[in-house]
Design a protein around this motif. Structure first.
Motif, PDB file in Angstrom:
ATOM      1  N   ILE A   5       6.463   4.127   7.552  1.00 30.87           N
ATOM      2  CA  ILE A   5       7.737   3.500   7.187  1.00 30.87           C
ATOM      3  C   ILE A   5       7.861   2.115   7.123  1.00 30.87           C
ATOM      4  O   ILE A   5       7.204   1.530   8.061  1.00 30.87           O
ATOM      5  CB  ILE A   5       9.039   4.159   7.756  1.00 30.87           C
ATOM      6  N   GLY A   6       8.339   1.452   6.238  1.00 28.70           N
ATOM      7  CA  GLY A   6       8.767  -0.040   6.336  1.00 28.70           C
ATOM      8  C   GLY A   6      10.233  -0.425   6.736  1.00 28.70           C
ATOM      9  O   GLY A   6      11.118   0.602   6.869  1.00 28.70           O
ATOM     10  N   ASN A  34      10.784  -2.989   2.128  1.00 32.88           N
ATOM     11  CA  ASN A  34      11.998  -2.190   1.554  1.00 32.88           C
ATOM     12  C   ASN A  34      11.356  -0.889   0.885  1.00 32.88           C
ATOM     13  O   ASN A  34      12.064  -0.009   0.947  1.00 32.88           O
ATOM     14  CB  ASN A  34      12.667  -3.218   0.655  1.00 32.88           C
ATOM     15  N   GLY A  35      10.282  -1.059   0.143  1.00 38.41           N
ATOM     16  CA  GLY A  35       9.861   0.145  -0.713  1.00 38.41           C
ATOM     17  C   GLY A  35       9.032   1.090   0.486  1.00 38.41           C
ATOM     18  O   GLY A  35       8.515   0.968   1.371  1.00 38.41           O
ATOM     19  N   SER A  36       9.068   2.395  -0.068  1.00 39.30           N
ATOM     20  CA  SER A  36       8.348   3.434   0.599  1.00 39.30           C
ATOM     21  C   SER A  36       6.819   3.127   0.259  1.00 39.30           C
ATOM     22  O   SER A  36       6.358   2.889  -0.829  1.00 39.30           O
ATOM     23  CB  SER A  36       8.656   4.964   0.112  1.00 39.30           C
ATOM     24  N   PRO A  37       5.912   3.261   1.271  1.00 36.07           N
ATOM     25  CA  PRO A  37       4.779   2.931   1.154  1.00 36.07           C
ATOM     26  C   PRO A  37       3.980   4.337   0.513  1.00 36.07           C
ATOM     27  O   PRO A  37       4.513   5.387   0.457  1.00 36.07           O
ATOM     28  CB  PRO A  37       4.101   3.032   2.634  1.00 36.07           C
ATOM     29  N   GLY A  47       4.472  -3.260  -0.302  1.00 33.18           N
ATOM     30  CA  GLY A  47       4.938  -4.548  -0.885  1.00 33.18           C
ATOM     31  C   GLY A  47       5.921  -5.121   0.277  1.00 33.18           C
ATOM     32  O   GLY A  47       6.345  -4.339   1.294  1.00 33.18           O
ATOM     33  N   SER A  48       5.910  -6.415   0.066  1.00 30.98           N
ATOM     34  CA  SER A  48       6.667  -7.381   1.219  1.00 30.98           C
ATOM     35  C   SER A  48       7.704  -8.196   0.377  1.00 30.98           C
ATOM     36  O   SER A  48       7.317  -8.639  -0.553  1.00 30.98           O
ATOM     37  CB  SER A  48       5.615  -8.236   1.945  1.00 30.98           C
ATOM     38  N   SER A  49       8.986  -8.164   0.637  1.00 24.66           N
ATOM     39  CA  SER A  49      10.055  -8.895  -0.191  1.00 24.66           C
ATOM     40  C   SER A  49       9.638 -10.412   0.029  1.00 24.66           C
ATOM     41  O   SER A  49       9.052 -11.097  -1.083  1.00 24.66           O
ATOM     42  CB  SER A  49      11.378  -8.493   0.310  1.00 24.66           C
ATOM     43  N   ALA A  78       5.588   1.249  -4.049  1.00 21.53           N
ATOM     44  CA  ALA A  78       4.226   1.281  -4.847  1.00 21.53           C
ATOM     45  C   ALA A  78       3.911   2.781  -5.154  1.00 21.53           C
ATOM     46  O   ALA A  78       4.342   3.673  -4.796  1.00 21.53           O
ATOM     47  CB  ALA A  78       3.129   0.900  -3.935  1.00 21.53           C
ATOM     48  N   ALA A  79       3.123   2.818  -6.378  1.00 22.74           N
ATOM     49  CA  ALA A  79       2.633   4.188  -6.617  1.00 22.74           C
ATOM     50  C   ALA A  79       1.038   3.960  -7.035  1.00 22.74           C
ATOM     51  O   ALA A  79       0.916   2.916  -7.645  1.00 22.74           O
ATOM     52  CB  ALA A  79       3.376   4.658  -8.368  1.00 22.74           C
TER      53      ALA A  79
END
Length: 135
Positions: A5-6, A34-37, A47-49, A78-79
């Protein structure tokens, strides 16, 4: 198993799915995650904001495998699709090679395969997407 988790505290966390015990952290230097890994083949893509990058991290150790700088904030998850890692950064979909062997040779030189404007913040979805750039 492991849960990744991020958080808005700037860390990517790996927790034991059985006990919740902390396995490792990766510090994004106060840049929100913020995004799910996305996880594929033992690699986490996230990603990193504010840091404006996407990275590949070892799921086992938390060691960074590669990092690619992007022009905007990485707010999306990310996908992984085949050998590509795709994410949304400030309105542009970007694709990066997921090839870990290539990434090891120069872990901070990952470059986008393509960029496609998906939407412009505050404008809405464009109907003409013909300005996509490809390798």
């Amino acid at each position: 198993g492991t849960v990744f988790i991020g958080a808005r505290d700037g860390f990517l966390y790996a927790l034991s799915a059985e006990t919740g015990a902390l396995k490792w952290t990766f510090n994004h230097e106060i840049s929100w995650v913020n995004g799910s890994p996305a996880v594929a083949d033992g690699i986490i893509y996230v990603g990193s904001s504010d840091g404006r990058f996407i990275q590949a991290v070892s799921a086992e150790t938390g060691a960074e495998r590669w990092r690619a700088t992007v022009t905007g904030s990485m707010w999306s998850s990310a996908a992984v699709v085949g050998d590509q890692v795709i994410a949304l950064e400030s309105g542009d979909a970007v694709s990066f090679p997921g090839d870990v062997d290539h990434a090891y040779a120069n872990p901070h030189a990952a470059a986008a395969r393509f960029s496609l404007t998906v939407f412009e913040p505050g404008v809405g979805n464009p109907t003409d997407r013909s300005e996509a750039s490809h390798d």
